[in-house]
Design a protein around this motif. Structure first.
Motif, PDB file in Angstrom:
ATOM      1  N   ASP A  97      10.032   5.270 -13.880  1.00  0.00           N
ATOM      2  CA  ASP A  97       9.488   5.021 -15.047  1.00  0.00           C
ATOM      3  C   ASP A  97       7.942   5.183 -14.570  1.00  0.00           C
ATOM      4  OD1 ASP A  97      11.840   4.773 -16.082  1.00  0.00           O
ATOM      5  OD2 ASP A  97      11.945   2.970 -16.934  1.00  0.00           O
ATOM      6  N   VAL A  98       7.224   4.385 -13.632  1.00  0.00           N
ATOM      7  CA  VAL A  98       6.096   4.099 -14.008  1.00  0.00           C
ATOM      8  C   VAL A  98       5.175   4.982 -12.948  1.00  0.00           C
ATOM      9  CG1 VAL A  98       3.985   2.863 -12.366  1.00  0.00           C
ATOM     10  CG2 VAL A  98       6.268   1.723 -14.080  1.00  0.00           C
ATOM     11  N   LEU A  99       5.833   5.945 -11.701  1.00  0.00           N
ATOM     12  CA  LEU A  99       5.394   6.800 -10.630  1.00  0.00           C
ATOM     13  C   LEU A  99       5.783   7.951 -11.191  1.00  0.00           C
ATOM     14  CD1 LEU A  99       4.168   6.114  -8.105  1.00  0.00           C
ATOM     15  CD2 LEU A  99       5.403   3.950  -8.467  1.00  0.00           C
ATOM     16  N   THR A 100       4.683   8.416 -12.089  1.00  0.00           N
ATOM     17  CA  THR A 100       4.400  10.015 -12.755  1.00  0.00           C
ATOM     18  C   THR A 100       3.963  10.636 -12.256  1.00  0.00           C
ATOM     19  OG1 THR A 100       3.282   8.660 -14.094  1.00  0.00           O
ATOM     20  CG2 THR A 100       5.972   9.509 -14.935  1.00  0.00           C
ATOM     21  N   PRO A 101       3.437  11.551 -12.067  1.00  0.00           N
ATOM     22  CA  PRO A 101       2.475  12.919 -11.425  1.00  0.00           C
ATOM     23  C   PRO A 101       1.056  12.391 -12.507  1.00  0.00           C
ATOM     24  CG  PRO A 101       3.753  14.338 -12.254  1.00  0.00           C
ATOM     25  CD  PRO A 101       4.859  12.793 -12.798  1.00  0.00           C
ATOM     26  N   HIS A 126       1.371  -1.683  -0.052  1.00  0.00           N
ATOM     27  CA  HIS A 126      -0.297  -0.220   0.144  1.00  0.00           C
ATOM     28  C   HIS A 126       0.582   0.917   0.457  1.00  0.00           C
ATOM     29  CE1 HIS A 126      -4.167  -0.769   0.096  1.00  0.00           C
ATOM     30  NE2 HIS A 126      -4.092  -1.627   0.265  1.00  0.00           N
ATOM     31  N   ASP A 127       2.481   1.481   0.683  1.00  0.00           N
ATOM     32  CA  ASP A 127       3.032   2.094   1.013  1.00  0.00           C
ATOM     33  C   ASP A 127       4.376   2.876  -0.187  1.00  0.00           C
ATOM     34  OD1 ASP A 127       4.802   4.210   1.557  1.00  0.00           O
ATOM     35  OD2 ASP A 127       4.709   4.063   2.913  1.00  0.00           O
ATOM     36  N   LEU A 128       3.724   3.541  -1.236  1.00  0.00           N
ATOM     37  CA  LEU A 128       3.941   3.710  -2.318  1.00  0.00           C
ATOM     38  C   LEU A 128       5.286   3.552  -2.387  1.00  0.00           C
ATOM     39  CD1 LEU A 128       1.294   5.848  -4.476  1.00  0.00           C
ATOM     40  CD2 LEU A 128       1.578   3.257  -4.659  1.00  0.00           C
ATOM     41  N   ASN A 129       5.859   4.332  -0.890  1.00  0.00           N
ATOM     42  CA  ASN A 129       7.265   4.778  -1.399  1.00  0.00           C
ATOM     43  C   ASN A 129       7.931   4.202  -0.769  1.00  0.00           C
ATOM     44  OD1 ASN A 129       7.564   8.159  -2.312  1.00  0.00           O
ATOM     45  ND2 ASN A 129       6.904   7.798  -0.259  1.00  0.00           N
ATOM     46  N   GLN A 130       7.924   2.605  -0.104  1.00  0.00           N
ATOM     47  CA  GLN A 130       8.177   1.897   0.037  1.00  0.00           C
ATOM     48  C   GLN A 130       8.095   0.779  -0.802  1.00  0.00           C
ATOM     49  OE1 GLN A 130       6.173  -0.535   2.950  1.00  0.00           O
ATOM     50  NE2 GLN A 130       7.389   1.229   4.970  1.00  0.00           N
ATOM     51  N   ALA A 131       6.630   0.575  -1.585  1.00  0.00           N
ATOM     52  CA  ALA A 131       6.835  -0.093  -3.122  1.00  0.00           C
ATOM     53  C   ALA A 131       8.022   0.380  -4.422  1.00  0.00           C
ATOM     54  CB  ALA A 131       5.530   0.291  -4.286  1.00  0.00           C
ATOM     55  N   VAL A 132       8.470   1.895  -4.027  1.00  0.00           N
ATOM     56  CA  VAL A 132       9.092   2.633  -5.212  1.00  0.00           C
ATOM     57  C   VAL A 132      10.846   1.901  -4.876  1.00  0.00           C
ATOM     58  CG1 VAL A 132      10.334   4.492  -5.743  1.00  0.00           C
ATOM     59  CG2 VAL A 132       8.216   4.548  -5.450  1.00  0.00           C
ATOM     60  N   ARG A 133      10.943   1.844  -3.395  1.00  0.00           N
ATOM     61  CA  ARG A 133      12.295   1.665  -2.771  1.00  0.00           C
ATOM     62  C   ARG A 133      13.173   0.585  -2.811  1.00  0.00           C
ATOM     63  NH1 ARG A 133      15.771   5.214   1.280  1.00  0.00           N
ATOM     64  NH2 ARG A 133      17.314   3.509   1.592  1.00  0.00           N
ATOM     65  N   PRO A 175      17.374  10.674  -1.996  1.00  0.00           N
ATOM     66  CA  PRO A 175      18.894  10.946  -1.742  1.00  0.00           C
ATOM     67  C   PRO A 175      19.546   9.947  -2.257  1.00  0.00           C
ATOM     68  CG  PRO A 175      18.041  11.349   0.289  1.00  0.00           C
ATOM     69  CD  PRO A 175      16.801  11.489  -0.347  1.00  0.00           C
ATOM     70  N   ASP A 176      18.755   8.787  -1.405  1.00  0.00           N
ATOM     71  CA  ASP A 176      19.639   7.459  -2.042  1.00  0.00           C
ATOM     72  C   ASP A 176      19.570   6.769  -3.085  1.00  0.00           C
ATOM     73  OD1 ASP A 176      20.238   7.275   0.295  1.00  0.00           O
ATOM     74  OD2 ASP A 176      19.166   6.334   1.775  1.00  0.00           O
ATOM     75  N   THR A 177      18.952   6.847  -3.895  1.00  0.00           N
ATOM     76  CA  THR A 177      18.263   5.947  -4.869  1.00  0.00           C
ATOM     77  C   THR A 177      18.223   6.398  -5.582  1.00  0.00           C
ATOM     78  OG1 THR A 177      16.154   5.807  -5.019  1.00  0.00           O
ATOM     79  CG2 THR A 177      17.440   3.966  -3.282  1.00  0.00           C
ATOM     80  N   GLY A 178      18.079   7.638  -5.828  1.00  0.00           N
ATOM     81  CA  GLY A 178      16.950   8.921  -7.234  1.00  0.00           C
ATOM     82  C   GLY A 178      16.566   8.330  -7.692  1.00  0.00           C
ATOM     83  N   ARG A 179      15.908   7.381  -7.102  1.00  0.00           N
ATOM     84  CA  ARG A 179      14.300   7.081  -7.508  1.00  0.00           C
ATOM     85  C   ARG A 179      12.907   8.309  -6.870  1.00  0.00           C
ATOM     86  NH1 ARG A 179      13.979   0.519  -7.035  1.00  0.00           N
ATOM     87  NH2 ARG A 179      15.099   0.477  -8.312  1.00  0.00           N
ATOM     88  N   PRO A 180      12.193   8.786  -7.791  1.00  0.00           N
ATOM     89  CA  PRO A 180      10.989   9.140  -6.889  1.00  0.00           C
ATOM     90  C   PRO A 180      10.183   9.018  -5.392  1.00  0.00           C
ATOM     91  CG  PRO A 180       9.841   7.824  -8.605  1.00  0.00           C
ATOM     92  CD  PRO A 180      11.291   7.367  -8.464  1.00  0.00           C
TER      93      PRO A 180
END
Lengths: 338, 268
Positions: free
Chosen positions: B233-237, B205-212, B254-259
């Motif tokens: 690529d997927v997590l866009t506005p 459910h947590d988008l930031n955790q999913a991204v990381r 800052p660690d991964t450069g991901r959104p």
């Protein structure tokens, strides 16, 4: 820090204790009753019957009723354990599928409408009544099931409905045919008084086979008790396994009801006692449940004989009287945990 | 039916239709998971993500189409064989009272054992390994009800690990856990992927955790795949608006450069 499971020595101790309790119950059941026979005399008569009244009492009266009580107690308790494990409902017991109500109704129907039927037919009729009631509950639950499947809750609700319908039928017959129903009152309260060798042999194969199968399937109950999702994830064929185990529970319960009448609480409380002693593993709790169930019903029957001596009290009433406080304790314990 | 890419895909769906009675949750889903990756399925409540995960683990019937495991139809494989290749931990499992952690983890060996189980040396090794991977070795004798929520979840994961499958499915494994226990579970999933090469699929459910913690994200809306690909690529506005109805700032981790997503308003 609480620990689960017992060391090997603890298990050996518990099983030794259970066997001793059963032995004690057997001896008490042969010695006590309307007349008291000293234990030494019981032991002597067991292996060398003679022409005395005592010998007749032991061999023709007390031995068959003791064995019936032991077998029925073990079967009722194991049936409760199986149903509790498969449905994951700690309050499940052989009554939950209407087995007891079906058996009782059949007993009454036989007494009232077929009083002249050969006595050999009474046990199969009651057995059939119990099995048919469970089948009705099962098919009612099945026909109402949607894609979510046959949930334990659905099955329990259907069982309660079938049981109350049969209870109403039983009471109607009792009221409409009051005089003729008198003869069934004792049987309807659950009793092993006057059970014969013939009746024992009518149910012993069913109950014996059922108990052996239950022991062989104990490991499968363990997997099912984790819940349908987990069991399926582990590769168990849950629908097939739970149907087989439920059927086994029904046969064990119907077999005992057919010969002792409806006796509640044994199937509910003995499994809880066994699990409290040896834990969640059915490979241990199942044999212990059988031993304790047998000992419990034999002892309850002994109490039923001596509590109002020389008159007999239906053992079902004593079991209910002893079981009710335990049930409250159990509910309090479950309530605290939740 | 067998496309060449399916043979390389641990799990794929082909015109999969999932329904509860007459209400169709997933109309026709074509999905292909990549081997050796951590994939997270995200989407709003009711989008069908847990339903899809359950179908991938053959925990629910399909109304049409099928699921394949490396090109083989999942529903035609023997259930124990599936359980040796694919482990699924559903949401909120409840153990029978009195069951110890070690007893629970032993159930993970069920698919590897015959009708009358014996405890072989490889079973003991697998159980010990699963306990140590999850840090549960010292809790082996404890009953599950005496553990904290995070420990209990690790015990269940240990059971799934004892199955020694190449694929691990986790349905919302972080629900009801506090933040540090959530990270513990996610790091464990990532480590199992990196060190053991396991294919991990989670519903999160947590988008930031999913991204990381994911190599691949599948975003679902109304029973369909809205987007599949690398997190950045997927997590866009546009996705946050279309799928979740959210307006958000997208920062760079800052660690991964991901959104990194900071939602600030609803669009509906």
């Amino acid at each position: 820090m609480r620990k689960a499971g017992l060391p090997q020595s603890g298990r050996v101790l518990i099983f030794t204790g259970a066997w001793l309790l059963l032995l004690l119950a057997l001896l008490a059941s042969l010695a006590l009753g309307a007349s008291e026979i000293p234990l030494t005399r019981v032991a002597q008569l067991l292996f060398a019957p003679d022409d005395s009244t005592d010998s007749l009492v032991v061999h023709a009266l007390r031995l068959p009723r003791t064995l019936v009580a032991g077998l029925a107690g073990a079967a009722l308790a194991v049936s409760g354990l199986l149903l509790q494990g498969v449905t994951r409902n700690p309050l499940a017991d052989p009554g939950i599928l209407g087995v007891e109500a079906g058996g009782a109704c059949a007993i009454l129907v036989m007494v009232v409408f077929f009083p002249a039927a050969p006595s050999v037919l009474f046990v199969p009729a009651a057995f059939l009544g119990g099995v048919l009631a469970a089948a009705a509950a099962y098919s009612a639950a099945h026909s109402a099931a949607n894609s979510a499947g046959l949930t334990p809750l659905r099955l329990a609700l259907a069982g309660v409905a079938v049981a109350s319908l049969l209870g109403a039928a039983t009471r109607s017959v009792q009221i409409l045919f009051e005089t003729r129903a008198q003869g069934a009152l004792f049987a309807l309260s659950g009793s092993v008084a006057g059970r014969t060798w013939e009746q024992l042999w009518q149910v012993a194969p069913w109950l014996g086979l059922g108990l052996v199968l239950a022991l062989l399937f104990a490991a499968r109950v363990n997997v099912l008790a984790l819940g349908e999702d987990i069991a399926s994830s582990l590769g168990a064929r849950t629908a097939r396994d739970s149907a087989v185990l439920t059927a086994l529970g029904v046969v064990l319960a119907a077999g005992s009801v057919s010969v002792v009448g409806p006796i509640g609480f044994v199937g509910l409380l003995v499994p809880h006692a066994a699990r409290a002693l040896v834990g969640a593993d059915h490979r241990l709790s199942l044999p212990l449940t059988a031993l304790l169930g047998a000992a419990f019903l034999i002892l309850a029957d002994v109490a039923a004989r001596v509590v109002d001596r020389p008159a007999e009290t239906p053992v079902g009433i004593l079991v209910a009287a002893a079981g009710a406080p335990f049930f409250v304790l159990l509910a309090r314990r479950i309530g605290r945990r939740a | 039916m067998n496309r060449p890419e399916d043979l390389a895909s641990p799990l794929s769906t082909h015109d999969l239709k999932l329904a509860y009675g007459t209400s169709v949750i997933v109309p026709h889903l074509n999905l292909s998971l990549k081997a050796g990756q951590v994939t997270s399925i995200i989407g709003p409540n009711g989008c069908g993500k847990s339903t899809v995960l359950r179908a991938l683990a053959r925990l629910r019937p399909v109304s049409g189409g099928n699921v394949t495991l490396y090109g083989q139809a999942l529903h035609s494989l023997p259930s124990k064989e599936v359980a040796r290749r694919l482990a699924m931990l559903p949401q909120g499992p409840v153990a029978p009272e009195g069951l110890s952690v070690e007893e629970l983890v032993w159930f993970g060996r069920h698919p590897h054992q015959g009708r009358f189980p014996v405890r072989r040396p490889e079973d003991r090794e697998a159980v010990a390994w699963a306990l140590s991977q999850t840090g549960m070795t010292i809790f082996g004798r404890r009953p599950l009800e005496a553990l904290s929520g995070g420990q209990r979840q690790r015990a269940w994961i240990a059971m799934s690990l004892a199955q020694q499958t190449e694929i691990l499915l986790l349905d919302e494994p972080t629900t009801y856990l506090d933040l540090s226990h959530q990270l513990e579970v996610l790091q464990l999933a990532q480590r199992l992927n990196r060190e053991q090469g396991k294919t991990v699929v989670m519903v999160l459910h947590d988008l930031n955790q999913a991204v990381r913690y994911s190599d691949e994200i599948i975003a679902m809306r109304d029973g369909e795949v809205y987007a599949q690909g690398r997190p950045e690529d997927v997590l866009t506005p546009a996705l946050l608006t279309d799928v979740f109805g959210l307006k958000a700032h997208l920062l760079s981790d800052p660690d991964t450069g991901r959104p990194y997503i900071i939602p600030y308003a609803l669009t509906r």
